[in-house]
Design a protein around this motif. Structure first.
Motif, mmCIF file in Angstrom:
data_model
loop_
_atom_site.group_PDB
_atom_site.id
_atom_site.type_symbol
_atom_site.label_atom_id
_atom_site.label_comp_id
_atom_site.label_asym_id
_atom_site.label_seq_id
_atom_site.Cartn_x
_atom_site.Cartn_y
_atom_site.Cartn_z
ATOM 1 N N ALA A 25 18.612 -43.387 -42.295
ATOM 2 C CA ALA A 25 19.331 -42.208 -41.815
ATOM 3 C C ALA A 25 19.590 -42.323 -40.318
ATOM 4 C CB ALA A 25 18.529 -40.941 -42.100
ATOM 5 N N THR A 26 20.824 -42.032 -39.941
ATOM 6 C CA THR A 26 21.219 -41.971 -38.542
ATOM 7 C C THR A 26 21.777 -40.572 -38.290
ATOM 8 O OG1 THR A 26 23.425 -42.811 -39.117
ATOM 9 C CG2 THR A 26 21.784 -44.433 -38.401
ATOM 10 N N THR A 27 21.907 -40.205 -37.024
ATOM 11 C CA THR A 27 22.541 -38.934 -36.695
ATOM 12 C C THR A 27 23.510 -39.127 -35.541
ATOM 13 O OG1 THR A 27 20.801 -38.287 -35.158
ATOM 14 C CG2 THR A 27 20.590 -37.496 -37.416
ATOM 15 N N VAL A 28 24.587 -38.385 -35.600
ATOM 16 C CA VAL A 28 25.554 -38.332 -34.515
ATOM 17 C C VAL A 28 25.975 -36.880 -34.368
ATOM 18 C CG1 VAL A 28 27.847 -39.049 -33.733
ATOM 19 C CG2 VAL A 28 26.379 -40.675 -34.908
ATOM 20 N N ASP A 29 25.838 -36.372 -33.160
ATOM 21 C CA ASP A 29 26.195 -34.979 -32.879
ATOM 22 C C ASP A 29 25.526 -34.010 -33.849
ATOM 23 O OD1 ASP A 29 27.830 -35.807 -30.751
ATOM 24 O OD2 ASP A 29 29.531 -36.106 -32.106
ATOM 25 N N GLY A 30 24.266 -34.316 -34.197
ATOM 26 C CA GLY A 30 23.504 -33.430 -35.074
ATOM 27 C C GLY A 30 23.846 -33.541 -36.545
ATOM 28 N N ILE A 31 24.737 -34.441 -36.907
ATOM 29 C CA ILE A 31 25.121 -34.617 -38.306
ATOM 30 C C ILE A 31 24.405 -35.851 -38.852
ATOM 31 C CG2 ILE A 31 27.033 -35.063 -39.905
ATOM 32 C CD1 ILE A 31 28.859 -33.693 -37.799
ATOM 33 N N PRO A 32 23.627 -35.687 -39.944
ATOM 34 C CA PRO A 32 22.916 -36.836 -40.513
ATOM 35 C C PRO A 32 23.819 -37.667 -41.430
ATOM 36 C CG PRO A 32 22.312 -34.847 -41.680
ATOM 37 C CD PRO A 32 23.244 -34.428 -40.577
ATOM 38 N N TYR A 33 23.556 -38.974 -41.419
ATOM 39 C CA TYR A 33 24.228 -39.926 -42.305
ATOM 40 C C TYR A 33 23.138 -40.782 -42.933
ATOM 41 C CZ TYR A 33 28.380 -38.611 -39.686
ATOM 42 O OH TYR A 33 29.395 -37.897 -39.105
ATOM 43 N N VAL A 34 23.169 -40.906 -44.269
ATOM 44 C CA VAL A 34 22.142 -41.666 -44.975
ATOM 45 C C VAL A 34 22.818 -42.685 -45.873
ATOM 46 C CG1 VAL A 34 20.172 -41.554 -46.559
ATOM 47 C CG2 VAL A 34 20.621 -39.653 -44.996
ATOM 48 N N ILE A 57 25.931 -49.142 -37.195
ATOM 49 C CA ILE A 57 25.709 -49.728 -35.866
ATOM 50 C C ILE A 57 26.318 -48.829 -34.787
ATOM 51 C CG2 ILE A 57 26.292 -51.651 -34.341
ATOM 52 C CD1 ILE A 57 24.013 -52.326 -36.222
ATOM 53 N N LYS A 58 27.496 -48.320 -35.010
ATOM 54 C CA LYS A 58 28.114 -47.411 -34.035
ATOM 55 C C LYS A 58 27.239 -46.176 -33.821
ATOM 56 C CE LYS A 58 32.818 -48.851 -35.125
ATOM 57 N NZ LYS A 58 34.078 -48.459 -35.779
ATOM 58 N N GLN A 59 26.701 -45.635 -34.907
ATOM 59 C CA GLN A 59 25.850 -44.445 -34.812
ATOM 60 C C GLN A 59 24.549 -44.761 -34.089
ATOM 61 O OE1 GLN A 59 25.816 -43.558 -38.991
ATOM 62 N NE2 GLN A 59 27.867 -42.663 -38.927
ATOM 63 N N ILE A 60 23.972 -45.913 -34.349
ATOM 64 C CA ILE A 60 22.725 -46.308 -33.688
ATOM 65 C C ILE A 60 22.961 -46.571 -32.201
ATOM 66 C CG2 ILE A 60 21.034 -48.197 -33.559
ATOM 67 C CD1 ILE A 60 21.037 -48.108 -36.681
ATOM 68 N N GLU A 61 24.112 -47.110 -31.868
ATOM 69 C CA GLU A 61 24.424 -47.306 -30.444
ATOM 70 C C GLU A 61 24.521 -45.977 -29.715
ATOM 71 O OE1 GLU A 61 27.903 -49.801 -30.606
ATOM 72 O OE2 GLU A 61 26.678 -51.615 -30.848
ATOM 73 N N GLU A 62 25.014 -44.947 -30.404
ATOM 74 C CA GLU A 62 25.103 -43.618 -29.807
ATOM 75 C C GLU A 62 23.737 -42.923 -29.775
ATOM 76 O OE1 GLU A 62 27.525 -39.482 -30.594
ATOM 77 O OE2 GLU A 62 28.552 -41.385 -30.971
ATOM 78 N N ASN A 63 22.955 -43.089 -30.824
ATOM 79 C CA ASN A 63 21.623 -42.487 -30.915
ATOM 80 C C ASN A 63 20.720 -43.441 -31.691
ATOM 81 O OD1 ASN A 63 19.315 -40.997 -31.232
ATOM 82 N ND2 ASN A 63 20.236 -39.402 -32.486
ATOM 83 N N PRO A 64 19.866 -44.218 -31.007
ATOM 84 C CA PRO A 64 19.072 -45.243 -31.686
ATOM 85 C C PRO A 64 17.910 -44.716 -32.535
ATOM 86 C CG PRO A 64 18.530 -45.194 -29.363
ATOM 87 C CD PRO A 64 19.682 -44.240 -29.557
ATOM 88 N N ILE A 65 17.608 -43.432 -32.458
ATOM 89 C CA ILE A 65 16.495 -42.881 -33.242
ATOM 90 C C ILE A 65 16.955 -42.696 -34.683
ATOM 91 C CG2 ILE A 65 14.812 -41.015 -33.465
ATOM 92 C CD1 ILE A 65 14.634 -42.818 -30.877
ATOM 93 N N VAL A 66 16.225 -43.324 -35.613
ATOM 94 C CA VAL A 66 16.581 -43.290 -37.027
ATOM 95 C C VAL A 66 15.379 -42.841 -37.860
ATOM 96 C CG1 VAL A 66 18.286 -45.138 -36.718
ATOM 97 C CG2 VAL A 66 15.971 -45.704 -37.480
#
Length: 142
Positions: A25-34, A57-66
């Motif tokens: 799971a990654t998050t971008v702008d508070g929206i989760p993606y799994v 990878i794009k999401q992790i570059e923006e927010n590396p916490i998964v």
């Protein structure tokens, strides 16, 4: 929360030290993606083969916490793109990936001439592991 014990480490290696499907799971702008990914565990981290221009990878570059989840295990970690699979610095882990993912790594889906074929390392920070009625709350920091 306790440091990673030898017992918990042995369970993690037994369960995930091989080709394993885990939810990432990654998050971008508070929206989760799994998504489910093939990965394996070694030395406090999960490793996976991916494409450097992928959404994950794009999401992790923006927010590396998964976050990730597998067989009776959930954890948080920090994702890091180790870069091109074929670069010299990745030779050891790439060799392990070739063995671990041998059933599918060369099936034509991956282009190892493309510098965007990369290795993602997820260094675990904390997690909860269940095994035979025992709950392990793990702090992976060293």
């Amino acid at each position: 929360m306790e440091k990673l014990t030898e017992e918990a480490e042995a369970i993690l290696i037994e369960r995930f030290g091989k080709d394993s499907i885990i939810a990432l799971a990654t998050t971008v702008d508070g929206i989760p993606y799994v998504r489910n990914v093939n990965a394996f565990y070694a030395d406090g981290a999960f490793y996976l083969l991916t494409y450097g221009l992928s959404n994950k990878i794009k999401q992790i570059e923006e927010n590396p916490i998964v976050a990730l989840a597998g067989d009776w295990f959930t954890a948080h970690g920090k994702g890091m793109n180790l870069g091109y699979f074929g670069k010299e610095e990745n030779a050891d882990i790439a060799s392990k990936m070739r063995v671990t993912f041998s059933e599918w790594i060369d099936n034509g889906h991956n282009n190892f001439d493309d510098v965007n074929t990369c290795i993602l390392r997820i260094a675990l920070t904390d997690g909860i592991l269940f095994s035979n009625g025992t709950r392990y709350e793990i702090d992976f920091s060293k």
